[in-house]
Design an enzyme around this catalytic site. Sequence first.
Site, short mmCIF file in Angstrom:
data_model
loop_
_atom_site.label_atom_id
_atom_site.label_comp_id
_atom_site.label_asym_id
_atom_site.label_seq_id
_atom_site.Cartn_x
_atom_site.Cartn_y
_atom_site.Cartn_z
N ARG A 45 0.81 -1.22 0.00
CA ARG A 45 0.00 0.00 0.00
C ARG A 45 0.84 1.27 0.00
NH1 ARG A 45 -4.60 -0.75 4.40
NH2 ARG A 45 -2.85 -1.68 5.45
N LYS A 178 9.89 -29.00 3.88
CA LYS A 178 11.08 -29.39 4.67
C LYS A 178 11.60 -30.72 4.12
CE LYS A 178 9.58 -26.95 8.83
NZ LYS A 178 10.51 -25.87 9.10
N GLU A 212 8.46 -25.10 19.93
CA GLU A 212 9.12 -23.83 19.58
C GLU A 212 9.61 -23.16 20.85
OE1 GLU A 212 7.45 -21.59 16.08
OE2 GLU A 212 5.63 -22.27 17.04
N ASP A 231 -3.32 -22.63 14.52
CA ASP A 231 -2.09 -22.11 13.92
C ASP A 231 -1.15 -23.24 13.47
OD1 ASP A 231 -0.24 -19.97 13.25
OD2 ASP A 231 0.94 -20.55 15.00
N HIS A 236 0.26 -27.86 9.80
CA HIS A 236 1.56 -28.53 9.82
C HIS A 236 1.50 -29.94 10.43
CE1 HIS A 236 2.76 -24.61 8.71
NE2 HIS A 236 2.93 -24.11 9.90
N LYS A 336 4.45 -22.96 22.05
CA LYS A 336 5.43 -21.87 22.03
C LYS A 336 6.11 -21.81 23.39
CE LYS A 336 3.69 -19.46 18.22
NZ LYS A 336 4.53 -19.77 17.09
C1 BG6 Z 1 3.84 -20.86 11.15
C2 BG6 Z 1 3.08 -20.43 12.38
O1 BG6 Z 1 2.97 -21.44 10.22
O2 BG6 Z 1 4.85 -21.80 11.51
C3 BG6 Z 1 4.03 -19.85 13.41
O3 BG6 Z 1 2.09 -19.47 12.04
C4 BG6 Z 1 5.17 -20.80 13.70
O4 BG6 Z 1 3.33 -19.53 14.62
C5 BG6 Z 1 5.82 -21.30 12.40
O5 BG6 Z 1 6.13 -20.13 14.50
C6 BG6 Z 1 6.81 -22.41 12.69
O6 BG6 Z 1 7.54 -22.71 11.54
P1 BG6 Z 1 9.00 -23.38 11.65
O7 BG6 Z 1 9.36 -23.71 10.25
O8 BG6 Z 1 9.88 -22.35 12.27
O9 BG6 Z 1 8.83 -24.58 12.53
#
Ligand code: BG6
Length: 484
Positions: A45, A178, A212, A231, A236, A336
């Site tokens: 933008r 990955k 994480e 999320d 994933h 997290k």
């Molecule tokens: C993202 C999430 O899809 O994947 C994040 O929205 C997360 O919250 C991230 O931190 C983790 O990805 P990776 O590759 O670092 O494990």
Amino acid sequence: MAEQVDLVIFGGTGDLSTRKLLPALYQLHRHGLADDLRRIVATGRAEKDRETFLSEAHANTRRFVPTEDWDSAVWESFCQHLHYHTLDAAEAPHYQSLGELLDTAAAPLRLFYLATLPALYGDICAHLQEAGCVSPQSRVVLEKPLGHDLTSCRDIHRRVGEVFPEEATFRIDHYLGKETVQNLLAVRFGNPLLQPLWNNSFVDNVQITVAESIGVEGRGDYYAHTGALRDMVQNHLLQVLSMVAMEPPSSLDPWAIRDEKVKVLRCLQPITAATIKACSVRGRYDAGAVDGQAVRGFLEEADFEQASNTETFVALRAHIDNWRWAGVPFYLRTGKRMSRRYSEIVIEFRRPPFSLFANDPNELSNKLVIRLQPEETISLHTLNKKPGLTRKLRLQPVELHLTEDAWQRDHSYDAYERLLLDAINGDQTLFMRGDEVETAWRWVDSIIAAWEETGQPVKPYNAGTMGPSAATALVAVDGRNWYE
Ligand code: BG6
């Protein structure tokens, strides 16, 4: 000669573009893998000229590319392809000038990468079409999250589908990019040795952990309305689970692979209000210490009303109701601010029916441990004799490494490099098909509904730990432990 491609990035100056997309495109250029890319047009933008954009892109890309990979000459030649176009994605008239920019026979193949709020995806596609930007060879790449639930996901699919057919729609789940996740296909279907063991007669349980150490990092608003289940699990973890559990595909064709993955997702046993307490744990990090550094709790970082009922950790016991997996628990957990960053799949095989050895029977299982990050390794945990003159025979664990240093060195690229390359080349294998995403949402929605119905609380855990103690209990009641 291959067709030339114009790549247009919506959200071209946003976080994803800065951290992942431009560095990945730079790397592809450095390796000579993006020669078909004629122009990369970042849209945003803000009014800015090309020079300003290039100087910002230079500073940012340099920050996110490993120092040893940085080469000023490569950047200079990469820059020739890089453009900026001011555009408010929500404003239909702004697309006319984009159409003019793309209105050339030189690059009939256009790749539109949508890295904006998903609520804008439908409008962006419609505006692109109205402005004549969509050629028959055009493709669209959609970033997650694809909606907030099944209904909103279907709405996105319907609106995007009015412009782009399924064959031209590339839904990103960067976990599929990955290397070790792809290697799962090779290990599972390239080694007949493993095939007879890959079922409920030999596998005791499967564990998938995505831990994480970071917190919500300035994404508190998004996260407070999302939580770990939406999320991370919806995409994933379920994608990884479907790669572990799928039947052998009839070929490596993208449709054949995704047919098998969606069958697994369809077989996930729904979790209901009656079973939710025994099958799930929700957690939220409080203040604590990670890597020796004091860190704040989630509620201090994300000061939103919604946040007090948002989970930053989730653990689940899932079951796949089919012949291969009936009775085998799939334990999933992600969070997290856990003690360290690592992602791992553990296939734990059944123990011997009768132990001849002096060991605790719990020490006797074979495991296939597939590490996605930070290292990419696969190892088979076996047992052999503990050397020595002791009277009683004892076993000791021995790891057989199925990956070697050279393999890791040759494959240390970011998932976005793989996925961007595949999108440019039109290979959908590592992208989610619409029905996969919707089926995953259906299962996740049932969990959220059960949480709401039962008012299942979010349990606190200290930052820097592996989640609430209830997560240990979830596995312990089955007589098992998380592999750590
Ligand atoms: C993202 C999430 O899809 O994947 C994040 O929205 C997360 O919250 C991230 O931190 C983790 O990805 P990776 O590759 O670092 O494990």
